[in-house]
Design a protein around this motif. Sequence first.
Motif, PDB file in Angstrom:
ATOM      1  N   UNK A  44       9.753  15.971   3.861  1.00 40.44           N
ATOM      2  CA  UNK A  44       8.699  15.282   3.400  1.00 40.44           C
ATOM      3  C   UNK A  44       8.633  15.626   1.936  1.00 40.44           C
ATOM      4  N   UNK A  45       9.288  16.931   1.677  1.00 39.06           N
ATOM      5  CA  UNK A  45       9.243  17.092   0.116  1.00 39.06           C
ATOM      6  C   UNK A  45      10.309  16.288  -0.412  1.00 39.06           C
ATOM      7  N   UNK A  46      11.366  15.929   0.228  1.00 40.35           N
ATOM      8  CA  UNK A  46      12.423  14.940  -0.487  1.00 40.35           C
ATOM      9  C   UNK A  46      12.248  13.532  -0.739  1.00 40.35           C
ATOM     10  N   UNK A  47      11.252  13.171   0.285  1.00 48.91           N
ATOM     11  CA  UNK A  47      10.653  11.841   0.381  1.00 48.91           C
ATOM     12  C   UNK A  47       9.506  11.827  -0.888  1.00 48.91           C
ATOM     13  N   UNK A  48       8.550  12.924  -1.041  1.00 48.53           N
ATOM     14  CA  UNK A  48       7.771  12.921  -2.190  1.00 48.53           C
ATOM     15  C   UNK A  48       8.432  12.891  -3.439  1.00 48.53           C
ATOM     16  N   UNK A  49       9.379  13.763  -3.579  1.00 44.45           N
ATOM     17  CA  UNK A  49      10.177  13.842  -4.773  1.00 44.45           C
ATOM     18  C   UNK A  49      10.897  12.450  -5.121  1.00 44.45           C
ATOM     19  N   UNK A  50      11.652  11.826  -4.186  1.00 42.65           N
ATOM     20  CA  UNK A  50      12.358  10.826  -4.378  1.00 42.65           C
ATOM     21  C   UNK A  50      11.304   9.681  -4.696  1.00 42.65           C
ATOM     22  N   UNK A  51      10.255   9.606  -4.278  1.00 38.99           N
ATOM     23  CA  UNK A  51       9.102   8.500  -4.821  1.00 38.99           C
ATOM     24  C   UNK A  51       9.042   8.721  -5.955  1.00 38.99           C
ATOM     25  N   UNK A  52       9.058   9.462  -6.987  1.00 37.87           N
ATOM     26  CA  UNK A  52       9.171   9.747  -8.371  1.00 37.87           C
ATOM     27  C   UNK A  52      10.104   9.073  -8.923  1.00 37.87           C
ATOM     28  N   UNK A  53      11.511   9.177  -8.422  1.00 39.66           N
ATOM     29  CA  UNK A  53      12.571   8.279  -8.850  1.00 39.66           C
ATOM     30  C   UNK A  53      12.341   7.031  -8.750  1.00 39.66           C
ATOM     31  N   UNK A  54      11.681   6.438  -7.549  1.00 44.61           N
ATOM     32  CA  UNK A  54      11.698   5.062  -7.164  1.00 44.61           C
ATOM     33  C   UNK A  54      10.700   4.380  -8.122  1.00 44.61           C
ATOM     34  N   UNK A  55       9.400   5.122  -8.550  1.00 45.90           N
ATOM     35  CA  UNK A  55       8.347   5.022  -9.174  1.00 45.90           C
ATOM     36  C   UNK A  55       9.109   4.649 -10.716  1.00 45.90           C
ATOM     37  N   UNK A  56       9.774   5.588 -11.114  1.00 50.01           N
ATOM     38  CA  UNK A  56      10.297   5.188 -12.414  1.00 50.01           C
ATOM     39  C   UNK A  56      11.449   4.109 -12.447  1.00 50.01           C
ATOM     40  N   UNK A  57      12.305   3.923 -11.621  1.00 43.88           N
ATOM     41  CA  UNK A  57      13.025   2.775 -11.618  1.00 43.88           C
ATOM     42  C   UNK A  57      12.661   1.384 -11.283  1.00 43.88           C
ATOM     43  N   UNK A  58      11.256   1.660 -10.796  1.00 46.01           N
ATOM     44  CA  UNK A  58      10.440   0.196 -10.530  1.00 46.01           C
ATOM     45  C   UNK A  58      10.624  -0.589 -11.831  1.00 46.01           C
ATOM     46  N   UNK A  59      10.361  -0.093 -12.816  1.00 46.84           N
ATOM     47  CA  UNK A  59      10.064  -0.441 -14.201  1.00 46.84           C
ATOM     48  C   UNK A  59      11.442  -0.945 -14.913  1.00 46.84           C
ATOM     49  N   UNK A  60      12.421  -0.715 -14.325  1.00 47.58           N
ATOM     50  CA  UNK A  60      13.787  -1.486 -14.520  1.00 47.58           C
ATOM     51  C   UNK A  60      14.116  -2.910 -14.098  1.00 47.58           C
ATOM     52  N   UNK A  61      13.398  -3.006 -13.047  1.00 51.10           N
ATOM     53  CA  UNK A  61      13.555  -4.109 -12.112  1.00 51.10           C
ATOM     54  C   UNK A  61      13.013  -5.564 -12.671  1.00 51.10           C
ATOM     55  N   UNK A  62      13.612  -6.436 -12.686  1.00 51.48           N
ATOM     56  CA  UNK A  62      13.193  -7.572 -13.361  1.00 51.48           C
ATOM     57  C   UNK A  62      11.969  -8.218 -12.443  1.00 51.48           C
ATOM     58  N   UNK A  63      10.784  -8.861 -12.703  1.00 51.41           N
ATOM     59  CA  UNK A  63       9.703  -9.302 -11.894  1.00 51.41           C
ATOM     60  C   UNK A  63       9.523 -10.823 -12.266  1.00 51.41           C
ATOM     61  N   UNK A  64       9.012 -11.467 -11.232  1.00 51.05           N
ATOM     62  CA  UNK A  64       8.604 -13.029 -11.391  1.00 51.05           C
ATOM     63  C   UNK A  64       7.832 -13.141 -12.463  1.00 51.05           C
ATOM     64  N   UNK A  65       7.960 -14.158 -13.161  1.00 46.88           N
ATOM     65  CA  UNK A  65       7.187 -14.611 -14.591  1.00 46.88           C
ATOM     66  C   UNK A  65       5.697 -14.360 -14.437  1.00 46.88           C
ATOM     67  N   UNK A  66       5.218 -14.983 -13.280  1.00 48.48           N
ATOM     68  CA  UNK A  66       3.804 -14.932 -13.157  1.00 48.48           C
ATOM     69  C   UNK A  66       3.237 -13.541 -13.106  1.00 48.48           C
ATOM     70  N   UNK A  67       4.224 -12.384 -12.556  1.00 43.70           N
ATOM     71  CA  UNK A  67       3.425 -11.192 -12.495  1.00 43.70           C
ATOM     72  C   UNK A  67       3.643 -10.635 -14.139  1.00 43.70           C
ATOM     73  N   UNK A  68       4.732 -11.205 -14.838  1.00 38.04           N
ATOM     74  CA  UNK A  68       4.790 -10.567 -16.202  1.00 38.04           C
ATOM     75  C   UNK A  68       3.795 -11.106 -17.034  1.00 38.04           C
ATOM     76  N   UNK A  69       3.181 -12.390 -16.655  1.00 33.67           N
ATOM     77  CA  UNK A  69       2.344 -13.120 -17.432  1.00 33.67           C
ATOM     78  C   UNK A  69       0.932 -12.258 -17.247  1.00 33.67           C
TER      79      UNK A  69
END
Length: 463
Positions: free
Chosen positions: A66-91
């Motif tokens: 459980x602790x590793x999943x919680x800690x890993x969610x922080x990395x996933x949350x940060x890494x999310x901002x490096x992924x390209x998103x569809x144009x509509x979401x970006x707009x």
Amino acid sequence: MPKYTRSALPSFAFWGIFISLAAAFLMGGSSRADVQSLALLNPMMILCTGIALLTLRVEHWREHKRFLIWFGSIYICVAFYYLPSPLKLMQFLQTDAGVDEIRNSSNLTTFGQLESSAFPSAWQSLIFLFTPMAVLLFALQLKRAELGLVRHFLVFVGALSAIICVLQLSGGTDNPLYLYSVTNNGSAVGFFANRNHSAVFLACLFPILAVFASDRTSYGLGGTTWYRYFALILTLILVPLILVTGSRAGMFAAVVGLIGGALLYIPHISSRDRSKNAKFIVPAVMLATIVCVVMITIFFSRAEAIERFFAETGYAKDRSDFWALSGQLFRQYYPFGFGPGSFSAAFQRDEPLSILDGVYLNRLHNDWLETALTFGILGIVWLLGASIYFVYRSFQLWILMDGTRSEVKIGRMSSVIIAILAVASVFDYPLRTPAIMSLMVLALLWFVRSPYQSSHYQKGQGD
């Protein structure tokens, strides 16, 4: 109780966490991304993380899933901002019409730009997280006695930082013991670049010293009586050092740390001394001694933190203006925020003319607000969930459990450290430094691990 002999040497994981913590404090005392020592620290921590993953066994994952999943969610949350998103979401996220015109003229019809507003700084934010990850993965593999040695090592680092603080104060502003070029020259910063971060770290030592003083385990270091004397002497040194740093955040953190340390040590007094008055007399004497040290520091006009607390400065007013602007920024970048590492760029772009001046603002100086601005709704949900769990777990440790048990004592100690860093984060950003991030993950591990003992945690414990 566990005791190390020549035939029972520390494990490979212990040496891994020892090297990781030593590197974090020697090279990770600054939150700036342009510090030269990061060119060595970051690759080193990535390598340590890889080694820790290779030595991690299945039982370690099962025991701390459980602790590793919680800690890993922080990395996933940060890494999310490096992924390209569809144009509509970006707009939807970007309200600047000029950006839309550029995209339309460039025929960007499928994918938009990265979520983060400052891509290089965002990558640096992600790389910064490898230091606490390496420390955590090695810590998961330690036995109970080895975790005790880690606490002793933190006391040693704190004492060494205090010695450096004294030498920095006595050597003037050009002292070569200042480890960073961008620092608070003339202040006691120790291993850090910022006096606030140094003071907060020293304040975190108070609960650790309380457990250190009540520790009945020798760890092969001889008798345990000297622990109490060493803890008392170091506490009396740390109090004036925190005051002379000039850090108001450190002063508040020290108050929390001293109160928490006293509450941690009181059960040890009552169990060691049969007298009913002992648990009241000893804390009263300690409090009187600390008050005398504070008064002496003020008398010699060295308590800069107290002087700055009562003095009205324009810088404090600027901070309140910046905090007031956070609501506007949150609405502008709703719902996902402006991304990690992007505060400086976003603030420069959106700073209103009413507060525009020559001051460079690299942080909001309130990590609670900045986290909400960085990650938007996701950051708020994460902070609320962490706060609720902290209150729930602290209630269990402090109210429902026996404080004389070593596992409960360690859990309580970690709750005080977390509270110190939470209070300091209202006025500053201590968790942006790799060194304090490493301390935080250790505190979190002790916090969620105590008071039960897993099968691996019991191995090598002894009687």
